[in-house]
Structures are given as structure tokens and as C-alpha cells.
Enzyme design. Structure first.
Site, PDB file in Angstrom:
ATOM      1  N   ARG A  78      51.089  53.162  47.402  1.00  0.00           N
ATOM      2  CA  ARG A  78      50.164  52.103  46.751  1.00  0.00           C
ATOM      3  C   ARG A  78      50.118  50.832  47.442  1.00  0.00           C
ATOM      4  O   ARG A  78      50.979  50.130  47.477  1.00  0.00           O
ATOM      5  CB  ARG A  78      50.606  51.739  45.367  1.00  0.00           C
ATOM      6  CG  ARG A  78      49.738  51.025  44.751  1.00  0.00           C
ATOM      7  CD  ARG A  78      50.123  50.694  43.213  1.00  0.00           C
ATOM      8  NE  ARG A  78      49.469  49.691  42.291  1.00  0.00           N
ATOM      9  CZ  ARG A  78      49.886  48.411  42.214  1.00  0.00           C
ATOM     10  NH1 ARG A  78      51.031  48.014  42.264  1.00  0.00           N
ATOM     11  NH2 ARG A  78      48.861  47.437  41.925  1.00  0.00           N
ATOM     12  N   HIS A 122      44.667  42.337  44.314  1.00  0.00           N
ATOM     13  CA  HIS A 122      46.030  41.768  44.235  1.00  0.00           C
ATOM     14  C   HIS A 122      46.047  40.322  44.648  1.00  0.00           C
ATOM     15  O   HIS A 122      46.930  40.160  45.500  1.00  0.00           O
ATOM     16  CB  HIS A 122      46.776  42.721  44.923  1.00  0.00           C
ATOM     17  CG  HIS A 122      48.433  42.807  44.407  1.00  0.00           C
ATOM     18  ND1 HIS A 122      49.060  43.858  43.951  1.00  0.00           N
ATOM     19  CD2 HIS A 122      49.335  41.660  44.291  1.00  0.00           C
ATOM     20  CE1 HIS A 122      50.408  43.525  43.720  1.00  0.00           C
ATOM     21  NE2 HIS A 122      50.348  42.169  43.876  1.00  0.00           N
ATOM     22  N   GLU A 167      47.588  43.398  37.861  1.00  0.00           N
ATOM     23  CA  GLU A 167      48.217  42.428  36.887  1.00  0.00           C
ATOM     24  C   GLU A 167      47.298  41.231  36.790  1.00  0.00           C
ATOM     25  O   GLU A 167      47.539  39.958  37.021  1.00  0.00           O
ATOM     26  CB  GLU A 167      49.628  41.822  37.494  1.00  0.00           C
ATOM     27  CG  GLU A 167      50.621  42.909  37.651  1.00  0.00           C
ATOM     28  CD  GLU A 167      51.887  42.494  38.155  1.00  0.00           C
ATOM     29  OE1 GLU A 167      51.980  41.134  38.232  1.00  0.00           O
ATOM     30  OE2 GLU A 167      52.950  43.114  38.120  1.00  0.00           O
ATOM     31  N   ASN A 292      52.887  48.110  35.105  1.00  0.00           N
ATOM     32  CA  ASN A 292      54.189  47.386  36.011  1.00  0.00           C
ATOM     33  C   ASN A 292      55.089  47.071  34.940  1.00  0.00           C
ATOM     34  O   ASN A 292      54.752  46.415  34.162  1.00  0.00           O
ATOM     35  CB  ASN A 292      53.520  46.326  36.826  1.00  0.00           C
ATOM     36  CG  ASN A 292      52.523  46.865  37.962  1.00  0.00           C
ATOM     37  OD1 ASN A 292      52.328  48.013  38.249  1.00  0.00           O
ATOM     38  ND2 ASN A 292      51.974  45.790  38.553  1.00  0.00           N
ATOM     39  N   TYR A 294      59.197  45.008  34.729  1.00  0.00           N
ATOM     40  CA  TYR A 294      60.321  44.483  35.306  1.00  0.00           C
ATOM     41  C   TYR A 294      61.379  44.273  34.209  1.00  0.00           C
ATOM     42  O   TYR A 294      62.468  44.446  34.373  1.00  0.00           O
ATOM     43  CB  TYR A 294      60.051  43.261  35.932  1.00  0.00           C
ATOM     44  CG  TYR A 294      59.325  43.652  37.376  1.00  0.00           C
ATOM     45  CD1 TYR A 294      59.998  44.278  38.595  1.00  0.00           C
ATOM     46  CD2 TYR A 294      58.010  43.956  37.359  1.00  0.00           C
ATOM     47  CE1 TYR A 294      59.188  44.389  39.832  1.00  0.00           C
ATOM     48  CE2 TYR A 294      57.331  44.168  38.394  1.00  0.00           C
ATOM     49  CZ  TYR A 294      58.001  44.456  39.472  1.00  0.00           C
ATOM     50  OH  TYR A 294      57.167  44.675  40.726  1.00  0.00           O
ATOM     51  N   GLU A 363      54.556  49.747  39.392  1.00  0.00           N
ATOM     52  CA  GLU A 363      55.647  48.922  39.964  1.00  0.00           C
ATOM     53  C   GLU A 363      56.768  48.956  39.033  1.00  0.00           C
ATOM     54  O   GLU A 363      56.704  48.783  37.885  1.00  0.00           O
ATOM     55  CB  GLU A 363      55.099  47.650  40.192  1.00  0.00           C
ATOM     56  CG  GLU A 363      54.062  47.154  41.138  1.00  0.00           C
ATOM     57  CD  GLU A 363      53.830  45.790  41.378  1.00  0.00           C
ATOM     58  OE1 GLU A 363      54.655  45.007  40.777  1.00  0.00           O
ATOM     59  OE2 GLU A 363      52.606  45.558  41.615  1.00  0.00           O
TER      60      GLU A 363
HETATM   61  O1  IFM Z   1      56.116  41.049  43.834  1.00  0.00           O
HETATM   62  C1  IFM Z   1      55.224  41.043  42.738  1.00  0.00           C
HETATM   63  C2  IFM Z   1      53.919  41.766  42.748  1.00  0.00           C
HETATM   64  O2  IFM Z   1      53.038  41.266  43.810  1.00  0.00           O
HETATM   65  C3  IFM Z   1      53.414  42.031  41.290  1.00  0.00           C
HETATM   66  N1  IFM Z   1      54.259  42.260  40.394  1.00  0.00           N
HETATM   67  C4  IFM Z   1      55.392  41.817  40.416  1.00  0.00           C
HETATM   68  C5  IFM Z   1      56.430  41.506  41.706  1.00  0.00           C
HETATM   69  C6  IFM Z   1      57.560  41.109  41.474  1.00  0.00           C
HETATM   70  O3  IFM Z   1      57.391  39.871  41.183  1.00  0.00           O
END
Ligand code: IFM
Length: 453
Positions: A78, A122, A167, A292, A294, A363
């Protein structure tokens, strides 16, 4: 039915990057300036004062990076396209050398058996468009769709799976409200205008991509499970959810901004901003959803202190929401984000329930402070544990019925981590900034073994 997404029989794997974070060569071959070039040049904008002008020099070293992907054994790569490489002034003249770079990248991926998936936006908006208002201005949405079609016309014969935005919450609210990302503006509630124009840009591009025969148009959101701490006012928790999740999914699924969104973002009720037909265009416009993830978001009540009320700067990224605190439990990664795989499981199940769309985890990954290579090895056991836990969470979501097709690791290479500069390393491949040497970390070897079965 979609045609080119992974079929979901087994979870497919990939790795992801983004143009400004890895390419470098920001003035090569006619590329125009982007808002990230401008923003990163501001004193204090990035933690180490650095920018993406060199990054991982992937603009020149992409054959090495493709070889790393092929050796890793992932099915998908990606990547994102830099709008200012392709349409340097945002609108108008097309730069053939910029398109040529992506042509070569895509051909090299296909030669090595890695399927490319492209993201049109992006965050590297051409500066010329920001000078005319950026995402606060409606014309940017139309310019985005025009640029996306230029790229698709050139690459769509080989790249079948596309995402419009990555995002957009960050682009709108970190960029135009909190001011910690480019273009670094602090416009408060006006940032909701940027959110609408990002939604509209997605809808316009998706319509034209579909007309051109693309059957796998998606959008990538950093949706979050919202887990309020005890004592959080219900309206505050709802506001956080509205700005983080529902301002995007409402138009996409229902063709509407719901009442809770309109409470915190009254500007979205303005018919001059949200014009007739805008939301209908967005409704049902995605064939797949990128998630995405985290960390979970834990809003909490504001606690009075002797200095006044405790205030978290992150609140600025949620304009219109009453003051809240944001809580982070242990353990945390090097960027300070809580590690909680259960958040991914919940998010995938809920996102599938809400949208009915096939999902890719576009992500997921972790920053750890693994700067040094010792005897040719980077021992990133923390990252392995993080990835392992989140892949297991993805499998649990699948078992619970969520249609999750792929898990894409963020990220292939240590790279420019936006406002953090190069101080946070998310890569499964270590980069030595002095030499640009690429050293696969233990996490890369671990994933390679896993994919080889
Ligand atoms: O590095 C970023 C990415 O560009 C977008 N999503 C989160 C990642 C980590 O912060």
C-alpha cells in the site's frame, strides 16, 4: 461484488508507506511544493527540525524497497501518490516525470509478484491549493477528483484497488484545528468545513473512478474505539465519537451528518457548505473500508487543579466538543500510545456492522526506540509482540463475523513521522539516515517466517 480485493478466505498480508514519509527528492523532476514542505520548514513544527526532503530516498531506491517487500513475502504493498509530483500546482499542467515514477514503481512491484494498492491523498496537498484556502475551500475537492483521475488514467490498468484519502480526520483536525500537522492552522470549528470538503472530494473522485470502471474504490479512516473513563459526561464522549468516527461514516453509510455531529459541528447544517447532492454523492460511494488502528481513545472528565482546569492539547483536535482529558494506560509504545489489541477487535467488528463493507486493516504497527543495529540485527521484540497481538485480534474479529480481508503493517521503513520528524521509528526495516542502508529488523524476519508458513 468487488473484483480485486483479497477474497478473505485467509487473511492477506501487506505493508504500507506514504509518499512524503519515504520518497525524499522533493524538488526532483518538476515536483511542486506541498504543504508539508512549507510546514516542516517552520521552526518548531517538527520535533527534530527535519523535513521529508531526503526521507528514505525511496524515489531513487524504490527497487531496493520492492525487493524487501518481495523477500518479505507480502501479497500487497500500500503506497500513496504525491499529488504535487503529478499535478505540481494542484490544478492544470500534469508532470509526466512524476507519473513516470509511479509507473516504474508499479511495474517493479508487479514483476516481483507484489500487488500494488494506491492511495491518492496521504496529506501532501500542493501548496498552491493551500494558498487558495486548502481544504477549507470547496474547489479543493474538485481539484482532488481531477488529480485522482489523471493518476488513475495512467495506472488503473495495473493498480486495481484504490483508496481516495488516508485518515482525513488528521488532514482536517490536526491540520486546520490543532495546527500540529500541515498546514498548521488553528481555525477551531471551521475545521469541520475541511472535513466536509474531504468527504466531498472522496465522493467526487469515487463517482468518476466508478464511471471509469474501477470496482474497488475505498477510503481509509483512523476510526477509533471511544472508551470513556468513569465520570466522563455522556455528551463529551459522544462529541469525541462524532468528530473522530461519525463525521465520516455518517455521510458514507447514511448520506447524513447525525444530530450529535451537528451539535458539535453546527456549520455542517449550513446549506452553503453542505450543498444539495453532496451527501447523496458520498453515500454508498465506497466498495471497501480501510481501518487504521493503533490505540483506543479514552476521553475523561476535566479535573480542576490549583492551576485551573487540566487541559489536554489533544482537545483542540475535537472542535466543538466540551473540554475533556485524554487518558493513556500502560503499556505504551515509544510514541506514547497505549497498546491494546482488544481495541482493534472491537473496532473491526463495529466497523463491519456499521458499514457492511469488506474491510482491510490498512495500517497497524508500533514505534519503538530501536535506533541501533548490533551485529547486523535490530532486536525489536516489543514490535513483534505488538504485531502478533494485533494480528490475533484481527483473526478474532474475523471469527466473530467481521469481513476483514487484509492486515497491512505500518510500516516497511523507518521514515518521516510527521511532527515527530525522524524521532519515532515504526519500520520493520531499519534505516540509517547517514547512509540510507536498509537493515531488516527481527520483526521483518518474524513476519517473513510467518508468511512462509
Ligand atoms: O505515520 C503515520 C501514517 O502516516 C498515518 N497513520 C499513522 C502513522 C503513525 O503515526
Amino acid at each position: 461484488m468487488t473484483a480485486h480485493l483479497p477474497d478473505g478466505a485467509a487473511l492477506a498480508f501487506g505493508s504500507a508507506t506514504a509518499s512524503y514519509q519515504i520518497e525524499g527528492a522533493t524538488s526532483a523532476d518538476g515536483r511542486g511544493p506541498s504543504i508539508w514542505d512549507t510546514f516542516a520548514a517552520r521552526p518548531g513544527a517538527t520535533r527534530d527540525g527535519k523535513d521529508g526532503s531526503v526521507a528514505c530516498d525511496s524515489y531513487h531506491r524504490y527497487p531496493e524497497d520492492v525487493a524487501l517487500l518481495a523477500d518479505l513475502g507480502v501479497a500487497y504493498y500500500r503506497f500513496s501518490l504525491a499529488w504535487p509530483r503529478i499535478v505540481p500546482a494542484g490544478t492544470g499542467a500534469v508532470e509526466p516525470r512524476g507519473l513516470g515514477y509511479y509507473d516504474r514503481l508499479v511495474d517493479t512491484l508487479l514483476e516481483r509478484g507484489v500487488t500494488p494498492t494506491g492511495t491518492f491523498y496521504h496529506w501532501d496537498l500542493p501548496q498552491a491549493l493551500e494558498d487558495r484556502g486548502g481544504w477549507l475551500h470547496r474547489d479543493t475537492a474538485y481539484a482532488f477528483a481531477d488529480y485522482a483521475m489523471v493518476a488513475y488514467d495512467r495506472l488503473g490498468d495495473r493498480v486495481k484497488v484504490w483508496a481516495t484519502h488516508n485518515e482525513p480526520w488528521c488532514a482536517a483536525y490536526l491540520g486546520y484545528a490543532a495546527g500540529v500537522h500541515a498546514p498548521g492552522r488553528r481555525e477551531g470549528g471551521d475545521a469541520h468545513r475541511a472535513a466536509h470538503h474531504l468527504n466531498l472530494g472522496h465522493g467526487l473522485a469515487a463517482q468518476r473512478l466508478h464511471e471509469a470502471g474501477c470496482r474497488d474504490v475505498g477510503i481509509v479512516h483512523n476510526l477509533a474505539p471511544i472508551w470513556p473513563e468513569p465520570g466522563t459526561p455522556a455528551s463529551a464522549a459522544d462529541g469525541v465519537d462524532a468528530v473522530r468516527n461519525r463525521v465520516w461514516l455518517g455521510p458514507l453509510v447514511d448520506g447524513a451528518y447525525d444530530d450529535g455531529v451537528l451539535r458539535v459541528a453546527p456549520v455542517l447544517a449550513d446549506p452553503e457548505l453542505v450543498r444539495d447532492g453532496d451527501l447523496e454523492l458520498v453515500r454508498g460511494s465506497a466498495d471497501w473500508l480501510g481501518v487504521n488502528y493503533y490505540t483506543p481513545v479514552r476521553p475523561g472528565p476535566v479535573v480542576p487543579t490549583p492551576q485551573g482546569e487540566e487541559r489536554h492539547p489533544e482537545t483542540d483536535a475535537y472542535p466543538g466538543v466540551e473540554p475533556v482529558t485524554f487518558h493513556v494506560r500502560e503499556p505504551r509504545t515509544h510514541i506514547g500510545w497505549e497498546v491494546e489489541p482488544a481495541g482493534l477487535e472491537e473496532l473491526l467488528v463495529e466497523s463491519h456492522r456499521r458499514t457492511g463493507l469488506p474491510i482491510m486493516v490498512t495500517e497497524n504497527g508500533a514505534a519503538y526506540a530501536d535506533e541501533t543495529v548490533v551485529d547486523g540485527v535490530v532486536r525489536d521484540a516489543d514490535r513483534i509482540a505488538y504485531l502478533d497481538g494485533h494480528i490475533a485480534a484481527t483473526e478474532r474479529a474475523r471469527a466473530a463475523g467481521a469481513d476483514v480481508r487484509a492486515y497491512i503493517v505500518w510500516t516497511l521503513l523507518d521514515n518521516f513521522e510527521w511532527a515527530e520528524g525522524y524521532t519515532k521509528r515504526f519500520g520493520i526495516v531499519h534505516i540509517d539516515p547517514a547512509t540510507q542502508d536498509r537493515t531488516p529488523k527481527a520483526s521483518y524476519r518474524w513476519l517473513q517466517q510467518r508468511l512462509r508458513g
